[in-house]
Design an enzyme around this catalytic site. Structure first.
Site, PDB file in Angstrom:
ATOM      1  N   LYS A 190       4.859   9.086   9.059  1.00 45.84           N
ATOM      2  CA  LYS A 190       4.243   8.637  10.316  1.00 45.84           C
ATOM      3  C   LYS A 190       5.297   9.178  11.266  1.00 45.84           C
ATOM      4  CE  LYS A 190       2.215   4.287   8.453  1.00 45.84           C
ATOM      5  NZ  LYS A 190       0.789   4.340   8.794  1.00 45.84           N
ATOM      6  N   TYR A 225       1.045  -1.058  -0.174  1.00 45.49           N
ATOM      7  CA  TYR A 225       0.034   0.005   0.130  1.00 45.49           C
ATOM      8  C   TYR A 225       0.656   1.186   0.158  1.00 45.49           C
ATOM      9  CZ  TYR A 225      -3.586   3.285   1.637  1.00 45.49           C
ATOM     10  OH  TYR A 225      -4.562   4.435   1.997  1.00 45.49           O
ATOM     11  N   ASP A 232       9.267   2.631  -0.214  1.00 47.06           N
ATOM     12  CA  ASP A 232       8.250   3.451   0.520  1.00 47.06           C
ATOM     13  C   ASP A 232       8.620   2.933   1.989  1.00 47.06           C
ATOM     14  OD1 ASP A 232       4.655   3.477   0.396  1.00 47.06           O
ATOM     15  OD2 ASP A 232       6.133   4.265   1.841  1.00 47.06           O
TER      16      ASP A 232
HETATM   17  P1  KE4 Z   1      -0.946   8.450   4.807  1.00 48.27           P
HETATM   18  O1  KE4 Z   1      -1.506   8.781   3.657  1.00 48.27           O
HETATM   19  O2  KE4 Z   1      -1.929   7.267   5.536  1.00 48.27           O
HETATM   20  O3  KE4 Z   1      -0.165   8.955   5.943  1.00 48.27           O
HETATM   21  O4  KE4 Z   1       0.233   7.234   4.237  1.00 48.27           O
HETATM   22  C1  KE4 Z   1       0.126   6.221   3.130  1.00 48.27           C
HETATM   23  C2  KE4 Z   1       1.097   5.213   3.437  1.00 48.27           C
HETATM   24  C3  KE4 Z   1       1.938   4.942   2.442  1.00 48.27           C
HETATM   25  N1  KE4 Z   1       2.819   4.011   2.568  1.00 48.27           N
HETATM   26  C4  KE4 Z   1       2.838   3.027   3.437  1.00 48.27           C
HETATM   27  C5  KE4 Z   1       3.863   2.071   3.291  1.00 48.27           C
HETATM   28  C6  KE4 Z   1       1.933   3.129   4.378  1.00 48.27           C
HETATM   29  O5  KE4 Z   1       1.888   2.170   5.397  1.00 48.27           O
HETATM   30  C7  KE4 Z   1       0.754   4.186   4.433  1.00 48.27           C
HETATM   31  C8  KE4 Z   1      -0.241   4.262   5.281  1.00 48.27           C
HETATM   32  N2  KE4 Z   1      -0.450   3.260   6.390  1.00 48.27           N
HETATM   33  C9  KE4 Z   1      -1.719   2.851   6.742  1.00 48.27           C
HETATM   34  C10 KE4 Z   1      -1.590   1.700   7.821  1.00 48.27           C
HETATM   35  N3  KE4 Z   1      -1.308   0.444   7.084  1.00 48.27           N
HETATM   36  C11 KE4 Z   1      -2.257   4.051   7.250  1.00 48.27           C
HETATM   37  C12 KE4 Z   1      -3.643   4.109   8.451  1.00 48.27           C
HETATM   38  C13 KE4 Z   1      -4.744   4.077   7.579  1.00 48.27           C
HETATM   39  O6  KE4 Z   1      -4.905   3.993   6.377  1.00 48.27           O
HETATM   40  O7  KE4 Z   1      -5.708   4.545   8.334  1.00 48.27           O
END
Ligand code: KE4
Length: 432
Positions: free
Chosen positions: A272, A149, A244
């Site tokens: 994060k 993701y 990523d």
């Molecule tokens: P954000 O847009 O949620 O800050 O980041 C996206 C993203 C990009 N790359 C990786 C490897 C990530 O894990 C994420 C976001 N992680 C999720 C949890 N697996 C955020 C939690 C959510 O979507 O509420």
């Protein structure tokens, strides 16, 4: 089904009202507990390794707001720094010295990063890096991996992980074919599949983007040689390698997975942890590539609140705390104790289970495994994971509400917290 042993009356009231106001009652899908059953608990406050819900129940927290809380929630030094920064305002929309400070810390820490651009989320960081890798190579196609993701931008919503996997969404309506026709996918850990894609799309692939340690299909570590193989293939084909590290950055090691595995990509995304709980994302890498980003170069990307002083302050203080000697040895030790303990308890109770941890990131699958990719992960018993999650929750342990997520520890978690978690797990798993 709602929690039976703990009182969650107020959570239920608040969540019922939320569902009338916001789609699914949440601001992000994975929070809705859709795949583990029951209703989410509504948080009231967080501190250190713990959370309290609006009914006053306390939980040991292994989500840590999905990664940022690696120093524990609301660390007193982060809070104090924010109070001080607040007196000077919340957003400038102009250069500030704080951006220089955090930029230098990120550049010093992350092997691939010579220059960095701050944004407001991991999604934005991945959007920026995608446009940049295409501009630099003058190629349109990218390779991503099933179950990984990279935020919710159209181009990445192809066999994505995290909430997309949690909700079993085929991908997402509203994403035009034109947006994903240049997104190629391969199984994680499958170098032959990547080689074949490069052969079939010769000189058309801008780059390969991946989670170097997958957290969004559940916890999946890279097989020996996989990352090195991708480095060789991208070099061979004039494509870029993009890590990523939104989740792994400053968690797998201070310098991220690229430091841990001794392998330098061309570009890296972060999020994060570098925001210490406030909205921050970033992308960075080789100076010759980053120099293409506007206004230094022609690749446009912008953001009203990018680099804002509060988020920079929280990020700076968080990274300072992480620099303390022994931090990552401690994180690895307590997380290994937790992961090994959970696996052992499940096996003693006759459950097929596999999983593991690297530093402060862990995960388990109710399947004998091994789990090398998303297809393997999907073979796990997600219904049993849901019962496990619910049982742990009712006994005061808050785990990620999806099989297709990872678990996170912090240096606020004590040996006693781990022992307490394992004691609860013995009760819960024995009656799974
Ligand atoms: P954000 O847009 O949620 O800050 O980041 C996206 C993203 C990009 N790359 C990786 C490897 C990530 O894990 C994420 C976001 N992680 C999720 C949890 N697996 C955020 C939690 C959510 O979507 O509420």
């Amino acid at each position: 089904m709602v929690n039976t042993t703990i009182k969650t009356t107020k959570s239920q009231e608040v969540f019922a009202a939320a569902q009338n106001l916001m789609p699914g009652g949440v601001s992000s899908p994975v929070r809705a507990f859709k795949s583990v059953g029951g209703q989410p608990i509504v948080f009231d406050r967080v501190k250190g390794a713990y959370i309290w819900d609006v009914d006053g129940n306390q939980y040991i927290d292994y989500v840590g707001t999905w990664g940022p809380a690696i120093c524990g929630h609301a660390h007193p030094e982060v809070i104090a720094a924010l109070h001080e920064a607040l007196e000077k305002g919340t957003s400038f929309g102009a250069p500030s010295v704080l951006e220089n400070v955090l930029a230098e810390m990120v550049i010093d820490a992350v092997p691939s990063i010579e220059m960095v651009r701050f944004v407001n989320s991991g999604t934005e960081a991945c959007i920026g890096v995608l446009r940049l890798m295409r501009a630099f190579t003058n190629r349109d196609k990218i390779i991503k991996f099933e179950g990984c993701y990279h935020g919710h931008a159209d181009a990445f919503l192809v066999k994505a992980g995290s909430g997309v996997a949690t909700l079993g969404l085929p991908d997402s309506p509203g994403v035009p074919k034109s947006a994903t026709s240049t997104t190629l996918t391969a199984p994680f850990n499958d170098l032959e599949a990547v080689k074949a894609l490069f052969e079939e799309n010769r000189d058309e692939i801008a780059g390969v983007i991946l989670e170097p340690v997958v957290g969004n299909a559940g916890f999946i570590a890279p097989d020996a040689g996989f990352l090195e193989g991708l480095r060789e293939l991208t070099h061979e084909h004039g494509a870029l390698l993009v890590f990523d590290e939104v989740m792994t950055g400053f968690r797998i090691a201070y310098g991220g997975a690229q430091e841990k595995f001794g392998l330098t990509p061309d570009l890296t995304t972060l999020g994060k942890v570098i925001g210490g709980g406030l909205p921050v994302g970033a992308y960075g890498g080789r100076r010759d590539i980053m120099s293409m980003v506007a206004p230094a170069g022609p690749v446009y990307q912008a953001g009203t609140l990018s680099g804002n002083p509060l988020a920079m302050t929280a990020g700076i203080k968080t990274l300072e705390l992480l620099q303390k000697p022994g931090t990552y040895e401690y994180l690895d030790r307590i997380t290994k104790k937790l992961a090994d303990g959970l696996l052992q308890i499940a096996k003693e109770n006759g459950h097929a289970i596999c999983g593991g941890q690297i530093s402060a990131m862990f995960g388990l699958f109710y399947t004998s495994g091994p789990v090398h990719n998303y297809e393997d992960a999907k073979k796990s018993d997600t219904a049993k994971f849901g019962r496990f999650h619910r049982g742990m929750l009712e006994h005061g342990v808050y785990l990620a509400p999806s099989q297709f997520e990872a678990g996170f520890t912090s240096f606020a978690h004590t040996e006693e917290d781990i022992d307490q978690t394992l004691a609860v797990a013995r009760d819960v798993i024995s009656s799974l």
